[in-house]
Design a protein around this motif. Sequence first.
Motif, PDB file in Angstrom:
ATOM      1  N   ALA A  67      -8.099  17.152  -7.607  1.00 51.41           N
ATOM      2  CA  ALA A  67      -6.793  17.326  -8.254  1.00 51.41           C
ATOM      3  C   ALA A  67      -5.966  18.383  -7.522  1.00 51.41           C
ATOM      4  O   ALA A  67      -4.767  18.191  -7.289  1.00 51.41           O
ATOM      5  N   PHE A  68      -6.590  19.496  -7.146  1.00 50.95           N
ATOM      6  CA  PHE A  68      -5.872  20.542  -6.418  1.00 50.95           C
ATOM      7  C   PHE A  68      -5.432  20.031  -5.049  1.00 50.95           C
ATOM      8  O   PHE A  68      -4.310  20.321  -4.605  1.00 50.95           O
ATOM      9  N   ASN A  69      -6.279  19.277  -4.369  1.00 51.46           N
ATOM     10  CA  ASN A  69      -5.935  18.745  -3.050  1.00 51.46           C
ATOM     11  C   ASN A  69      -4.767  17.779  -3.138  1.00 51.46           C
ATOM     12  O   ASN A  69      -3.888  17.782  -2.271  1.00 51.46           O
ATOM     13  N   GLN A  70      -4.722  16.975  -4.174  1.00 48.78           N
ATOM     14  CA  GLN A  70      -3.590  16.067  -4.361  1.00 48.78           C
ATOM     15  C   GLN A  70      -2.312  16.866  -4.609  1.00 48.78           C
ATOM     16  O   GLN A  70      -1.258  16.550  -4.052  1.00 48.78           O
ATOM     17  N   HIS A  71      -2.430  17.910  -5.415  1.00 43.32           N
ATOM     18  CA  HIS A  71      -1.278  18.779  -5.673  1.00 43.32           C
ATOM     19  C   HIS A  71      -0.814  19.455  -4.380  1.00 43.32           C
ATOM     20  O   HIS A  71       0.387  19.495  -4.080  1.00 43.32           O
ATOM     21  N   SER A  72      -1.758  19.975  -3.604  1.00 41.73           N
ATOM     22  CA  SER A  72      -1.422  20.613  -2.330  1.00 41.73           C
ATOM     23  C   SER A  72      -0.725  19.637  -1.394  1.00 41.73           C
ATOM     24  O   SER A  72       0.256  19.991  -0.729  1.00 41.73           O
ATOM     25  N   HIS A  73      -1.211  18.416  -1.337  1.00 45.53           N
ATOM     26  CA  HIS A  73      -0.625  17.391  -0.484  1.00 45.53           C
ATOM     27  C   HIS A  73       0.848  17.192  -0.850  1.00 45.53           C
ATOM     28  O   HIS A  73       1.724  17.175   0.022  1.00 45.53           O
ATOM     29  N   ILE A  74       1.127  17.065  -2.137  1.00 49.01           N
ATOM     30  CA  ILE A  74       2.503  16.852  -2.593  1.00 49.01           C
ATOM     31  C   ILE A  74       3.376  18.066  -2.288  1.00 49.01           C
ATOM     32  O   ILE A  74       4.504  17.931  -1.799  1.00 49.01           O
ATOM     33  N   VAL A  75       2.863  19.262  -2.542  1.00 44.18           N
ATOM     34  CA  VAL A  75       3.632  20.479  -2.263  1.00 44.18           C
ATOM     35  C   VAL A  75       3.936  20.587  -0.776  1.00 44.18           C
ATOM     36  O   VAL A  75       5.061  20.918  -0.380  1.00 44.18           O
ATOM     37  N   LEU A  76       2.971  20.284   0.073  1.00 46.46           N
ATOM     38  CA  LEU A  76       3.200  20.348   1.517  1.00 46.46           C
ATOM     39  C   LEU A  76       4.248  19.325   1.957  1.00 46.46           C
ATOM     40  O   LEU A  76       5.096  19.626   2.808  1.00 46.46           O
ATOM     41  N   LEU A  77       4.215  18.141   1.370  1.00 50.41           N
ATOM     42  CA  LEU A  77       5.273  17.150   1.665  1.00 50.41           C
ATOM     43  C   LEU A  77       6.632  17.682   1.249  1.00 50.41           C
ATOM     44  O   LEU A  77       7.630  17.521   1.981  1.00 50.41           O
ATOM     45  N   GLU A  78       6.688  18.303   0.090  1.00 50.41           N
ATOM     46  CA  GLU A  78       7.956  18.870  -0.378  1.00 50.41           C
ATOM     47  C   GLU A  78       8.425  20.001   0.525  1.00 50.41           C
ATOM     48  O   GLU A  78       9.632  20.164   0.748  1.00 50.41           O
ATOM     49  N   LEU A  79       7.510  20.772   1.063  1.00 51.47           N
ATOM     50  CA  LEU A  79       7.884  21.841   1.991  1.00 51.47           C
ATOM     51  C   LEU A  79       8.418  21.278   3.301  1.00 51.47           C
ATOM     52  O   LEU A  79       9.321  21.877   3.907  1.00 51.47           O
ATOM     53  N   VAL A  80       7.911  20.143   3.742  1.00 54.83           N
ATOM     54  CA  VAL A  80       8.466  19.482   4.929  1.00 54.83           C
ATOM     55  C   VAL A  80       9.923  19.120   4.662  1.00 54.83           C
ATOM     56  O   VAL A  80      10.803  19.345   5.491  1.00 54.83           O
ATOM     57  N   ILE A  81      10.194  18.586   3.488  1.00 51.40           N
ATOM     58  CA  ILE A  81      11.562  18.244   3.113  1.00 51.40           C
ATOM     59  C   ILE A  81      12.416  19.511   3.058  1.00 51.40           C
ATOM     60  O   ILE A  81      13.550  19.540   3.539  1.00 51.40           O
ATOM     61  N   ASP A  82      11.869  20.561   2.489  1.00 51.33           N
ATOM     62  CA  ASP A  82      12.591  21.821   2.345  1.00 51.33           C
ATOM     63  C   ASP A  82      12.967  22.425   3.685  1.00 51.33           C
ATOM     64  O   ASP A  82      14.035  23.020   3.832  1.00 51.33           O
ATOM     65  N   ARG A  83      12.107  22.273   4.644  1.00 46.20           N
ATOM     66  CA  ARG A  83      12.376  22.863   5.959  1.00 46.20           C
ATOM     67  C   ARG A  83      13.506  22.137   6.614  1.00 46.20           C
ATOM     68  O   ARG A  83      14.260  22.612   7.380  1.00 46.20           O
TER      69      ARG A  83
END
Length: 83
Positions: A67-83
Amino acid sequence: MSQLLGRQDCIESLRKDLVDLQGAILDVFSRTGPVRFSSWKFPDKLSCNLDMVALLEQYDFVDGEDAFNQHSHIVLLELVIDR
């Protein structure tokens, strides 16, 4: 596609992409100065003030924590968008 969510290789790839993006951003900032816009992911902060090192430490792959890894995956994708 959902079978890829939270996989270690996907998270590692996103982390490498973020490091590359951050390097390019810092290169541009060294010539132009920081761009002062709100972060898409963290609208209460300026995008140029995000502590990417801390965020990458916080959202990393943890063996056995699906569950944490799935959450991390989504957050990292969102950070790519943010950058």
